[in-house]
Design a protein around this motif. Structure first.
Motif, PDB file in Angstrom:
ATOM      1  N   ILE A  46      88.758 -47.264  28.173  1.00 33.72           N
ATOM      2  CA  ILE A  46      88.183 -47.852  27.387  1.00 33.72           C
ATOM      3  C   ILE A  46      88.606 -48.014  26.026  1.00 33.72           C
ATOM      4  O   ILE A  46      88.322 -48.810  25.264  1.00 33.72           O
ATOM      5  CB  ILE A  46      86.552 -47.533  27.440  1.00 33.72           C
ATOM      6  N   ALA A  47      89.251 -46.718  25.401  1.00 36.10           N
ATOM      7  CA  ALA A  47      89.762 -46.762  24.049  1.00 36.10           C
ATOM      8  C   ALA A  47      90.799 -47.640  24.097  1.00 36.10           C
ATOM      9  O   ALA A  47      90.799 -48.254  22.927  1.00 36.10           O
ATOM     10  CB  ALA A  47      90.171 -45.323  23.977  1.00 36.10           C
ATOM     11  N   GLY A  48      91.708 -47.842  25.241  1.00 33.57           N
ATOM     12  CA  GLY A  48      92.807 -48.920  24.992  1.00 33.57           C
ATOM     13  C   GLY A  48      92.145 -50.364  24.966  1.00 33.57           C
ATOM     14  O   GLY A  48      92.739 -51.150  24.081  1.00 33.57           O
TER      15      GLY A  48
ATOM     16  N   LEU B 188      96.756 -52.070  15.714  1.00 37.36           N
ATOM     17  CA  LEU B 188      95.876 -51.517  16.917  1.00 37.36           C
ATOM     18  C   LEU B 188      96.168 -52.348  18.217  1.00 37.36           C
ATOM     19  O   LEU B 188      95.841 -51.593  19.377  1.00 37.36           O
ATOM     20  CB  LEU B 188      94.375 -52.130  16.484  1.00 37.36           C
ATOM     21  N   ILE B 189      96.567 -53.598  18.215  1.00 37.79           N
ATOM     22  CA  ILE B 189      96.875 -54.151  19.634  1.00 37.79           C
ATOM     23  C   ILE B 189      97.980 -52.939  20.215  1.00 37.79           C
ATOM     24  O   ILE B 189      98.029 -53.092  21.347  1.00 37.79           O
ATOM     25  CB  ILE B 189      97.271 -55.549  19.521  1.00 37.79           C
ATOM     26  N   ALA B 190      98.838 -52.928  19.672  1.00 46.11           N
ATOM     27  CA  ALA B 190     100.273 -52.303  19.885  1.00 46.11           C
ATOM     28  C   ALA B 190      99.750 -50.863  20.589  1.00 46.11           C
ATOM     29  O   ALA B 190     100.093 -50.386  21.653  1.00 46.11           O
ATOM     30  CB  ALA B 190     101.026 -52.229  18.954  1.00 46.11           C
ATOM     31  N   LEU B 191      98.742 -50.196  19.711  1.00 47.34           N
ATOM     32  CA  LEU B 191      98.557 -48.720  20.229  1.00 47.34           C
ATOM     33  C   LEU B 191      97.328 -48.989  21.534  1.00 47.34           C
ATOM     34  O   LEU B 191      97.457 -47.929  22.284  1.00 47.34           O
ATOM     35  CB  LEU B 191      97.407 -48.090  19.117  1.00 47.34           C
ATOM     36  N   GLY B 192      96.749 -49.986  21.573  1.00 43.29           N
ATOM     37  CA  GLY B 192      96.001 -50.294  22.598  1.00 43.29           C
ATOM     38  C   GLY B 192      96.705 -50.560  23.795  1.00 43.29           C
ATOM     39  O   GLY B 192      96.288 -50.147  24.962  1.00 43.29           O
ATOM     40  N   VAL B 193      97.609 -51.049  23.716  1.00 43.73           N
ATOM     41  CA  VAL B 193      98.770 -51.476  25.010  1.00 43.73           C
ATOM     42  C   VAL B 193      99.172 -50.135  25.393  1.00 43.73           C
ATOM     43  O   VAL B 193      99.312 -49.936  26.643  1.00 43.73           O
ATOM     44  CB  VAL B 193      99.515 -52.453  24.416  1.00 43.73           C
ATOM     45  N   VAL B 194      99.613 -49.459  24.575  1.00 42.92           N
ATOM     46  CA  VAL B 194     100.362 -48.075  24.713  1.00 42.92           C
ATOM     47  C   VAL B 194      99.296 -47.223  25.424  1.00 42.92           C
ATOM     48  O   VAL B 194      99.621 -46.513  26.764  1.00 42.92           O
ATOM     49  CB  VAL B 194     100.873 -47.463  23.586  1.00 42.92           C
ATOM     50  N   GLY B 195      97.955 -47.101  25.079  1.00 40.36           N
ATOM     51  CA  GLY B 195      96.974 -46.416  25.619  1.00 40.36           C
ATOM     52  C   GLY B 195      96.637 -46.861  27.103  1.00 40.36           C
ATOM     53  O   GLY B 195      96.362 -46.066  27.832  1.00 40.36           O
ATOM     54  N   LEU B 196      96.610 -48.316  27.117  1.00 37.02           N
ATOM     55  CA  LEU B 196      96.639 -48.619  28.493  1.00 37.02           C
ATOM     56  C   LEU B 196      97.732 -48.295  29.631  1.00 37.02           C
ATOM     57  O   LEU B 196      97.463 -48.145  30.554  1.00 37.02           O
ATOM     58  CB  LEU B 196      96.235 -50.275  28.706  1.00 37.02           C
ATOM     59  N   ALA B 197      99.157 -48.203  29.025  1.00 37.77           N
ATOM     60  CA  ALA B 197     100.106 -48.156  30.015  1.00 37.77           C
ATOM     61  C   ALA B 197     100.118 -46.503  30.117  1.00 37.77           C
ATOM     62  O   ALA B 197     100.533 -46.012  31.069  1.00 37.77           O
ATOM     63  CB  ALA B 197     101.457 -48.442  29.065  1.00 37.77           C
ATOM     64  N   VAL B 198      99.844 -45.634  29.172  1.00 41.82           N
ATOM     65  CA  VAL B 198     100.102 -44.238  29.407  1.00 41.82           C
ATOM     66  C   VAL B 198      98.513 -43.470  29.681  1.00 41.82           C
ATOM     67  O   VAL B 198      97.610 -43.732  28.995  1.00 41.82           O
ATOM     68  CB  VAL B 198     100.403 -43.663  28.108  1.00 41.82           C
TER      69      VAL B 198
END
Length: 82
Positions: free
Chosen positions: A61-63, A19-29
Motif C-alpha cells: 500500500i505504501a508503494g 515519488l513515482i520512482a520510489l513507489g515503483v521501487v517499493g512495489l518491486a522490492v
C-alpha cells in the motif's frame, strides 16, 4: 516551443516524479535487509560483537500510495504551469 529540461521544471513535478520512482521501487522490492553490528560485551580490552540480520518490510500500500500521490503532484504541477 523551447525544450524543457530537468532544472526548468516545476518543483512540484520533480517531487511527483521522485515519488513515482520510489513507489515503483517499493512495489518491486518486498523488503530491505541489512546487517547491524551490536556490541555484546565491552570490558576494557575485551570487546565482543554480534552481527544481527534485520529486515524491514515494505507494505504494498505504501508503494501504491506513493505512485498515486506522485501522479497527483505531476498533474497539479503541470496544470499550474499551463
Amino acid at each position: 516551443m523551447p525544450h524543457r529540461v530537468w532544472w526548468g521544471m516545476k518543483p512540484l513535478v520533480l517531487v511527483g516524479i521522485a515519488l513515482i520512482a520510489l513507489g515503483v521501487v517499493g512495489l518491486a522490492v518486498d523488503n530491505i535487509s541489512f546487517t547491524e553490528q551490536k556490541t555484546v560485551i565491552d570490558a576494557g580490552p575485551l570487546k565482543v560483537t554480534a552481527a544481527e540480520q534485520r529486515t524491514i518490510p515494505i507494505p504494498t500500500i505504501a508503494g501504491v500510495a506513493a505512485v498515486i500521490v506522485g501522479l497527483g503532484l505531476c498533474f497539479m504541477g503541470a496544470r499550474k504551469s499551463a
